[in-house]
Write an enzyme that holds these catalytic residues in place. Structure first.
Site: not given
Length: 305
Positions: A179, A230, A300
């Site tokens: 990520r 998420s 995130e």
């Protein structure tokens, strides 16, 4: 003269046909469906317009925010004193110069890129079919799902660096990680387009894989509610949703925000949630999980101010 007045004049002089909205609610442009008004929101349809807009912003003292579908953004209730540039109009998607490659502008939805690849008989992007973001944001954060990541298929990107101009970065230079990428370390850079290097495949098999992954996503995720996907990154050695569930937080609410009863890794907007509600719930989850398990959770979701 404030930045808005200067920008409005520049726009009238140099980009008179470009669509730009005043005091546009961010709630209309984020998947969480929250956020107050942006002072100005522009919708370029060509890379050249985007480059010129960013140059104008710098000259006028504006703080630009370049966004795609707003699928991982949490915008403040008070709004943004910024120029928001929405890139969905940058939608060119075509076969690349190299065999089995595709070129996609930053505003192309990842799902559309995956579908296009399938029709071209190219495999490698199936995992991206259900990811709601766009190529620009996806490349920056190395978006992934079901064992696939963009680092596996991105050959390179064209990106604008304010002090250096447009540069082409190879996949290796993008230094993809979980990520993250070179671009997350350089938030001033803006992706213009990406080149995907794929492999030949059978369109029917590719389509079947995409259908299977979408069915799995629908079964396990609360897609019927506004969210940013998420909420937390996967902590090393753990799964965020499992930790949150084990801490008894599934279904916990703050205002209109809720830890999804379907998948504890998702915070959803059950209706009328504010940015403050979502932030408070994120903090509650982080504090509870850290206290009970000793595992820190990193969002995130990107908070914009």
């Amino acid at each position: 003269m404030d930045w808005v007045t200067r920008l409005d004049k520049h726009m009238a002089d140099y980009l008179p046909d470009l669509r730009i909205l005043q005091e546009e609610p961010m709630a209309k442009h984020t998947s969480f469906r929250v956020g107050g008004p942006a002072r100005r929101m522009a919708f370029p349809k060509q890379g050249e317009q985007l480059v010129l807009l960013l140059s104008m912003a710098q000259e006028c003292g504006a703080r630009p925010l370049v966004m795609g579908n707003g699928t991982n953004l949490l915008a403040p209730d008070k709004g943004l004193d910024r120029l928001v540039i929405e890139t969905s109009g940058l939608s060119r998607l075509e076969a690349g110069a190299e065999p089995d490659s595709l070129v996609a502008e930053s505003g192309v939805p990842l799902a559309r890129a995956a579908d296009f690849a399938c029709k071209q008989g190219l495999t490698g992007l199936e995992f991206a079919h259900g990811i709601p973001g766009t190529v620009g944001g996806g490349v920056c954060m190395n978006a992934g799902a079901y064992g696939g990541e963009l680092k596996q298929v991105v050959a390179g990107v064209s990106a604008l660096f304010p002090e250096e101009g447009v540069k082409f970065l190879t996949g290796e230079e993008l230094a993809f990680g979980y990520r993250r990428s070179f671009l997350t370390e350089h938030p001033e850079a803006v992706v213009l387009s990406a080149v995907f290097q794929l492999l030949p495949g059978d369109p029917e098999s590719i389509r079947a894989t995409m259908r299977d992954l979408m069915a799995r996503r629908k079964d396990s995720q609360p897609l019927e509610w506004p969210s940013a996907g998420s909420t937390f990154k996967r902590p090393e050695g753990h799964f965020a949703g499992t930790l949150i569930d084990q801490c008894g937080l599934k279904g916990r609410t703050v205002g209109g925000a809720q830890v999804s009863e379907k998948h504890a890794g998702f915070i959803i907007n059950r209706g009328g949630a504010s940015c403050a509600d979502i932030k408070e719930l994120i903090c509650l989850v982080q504090e509870t999980v850290l206290k009970k398990t000793g595992v820190p959770l990193e969002p995130e979701v990107k908070f914009v101010e």
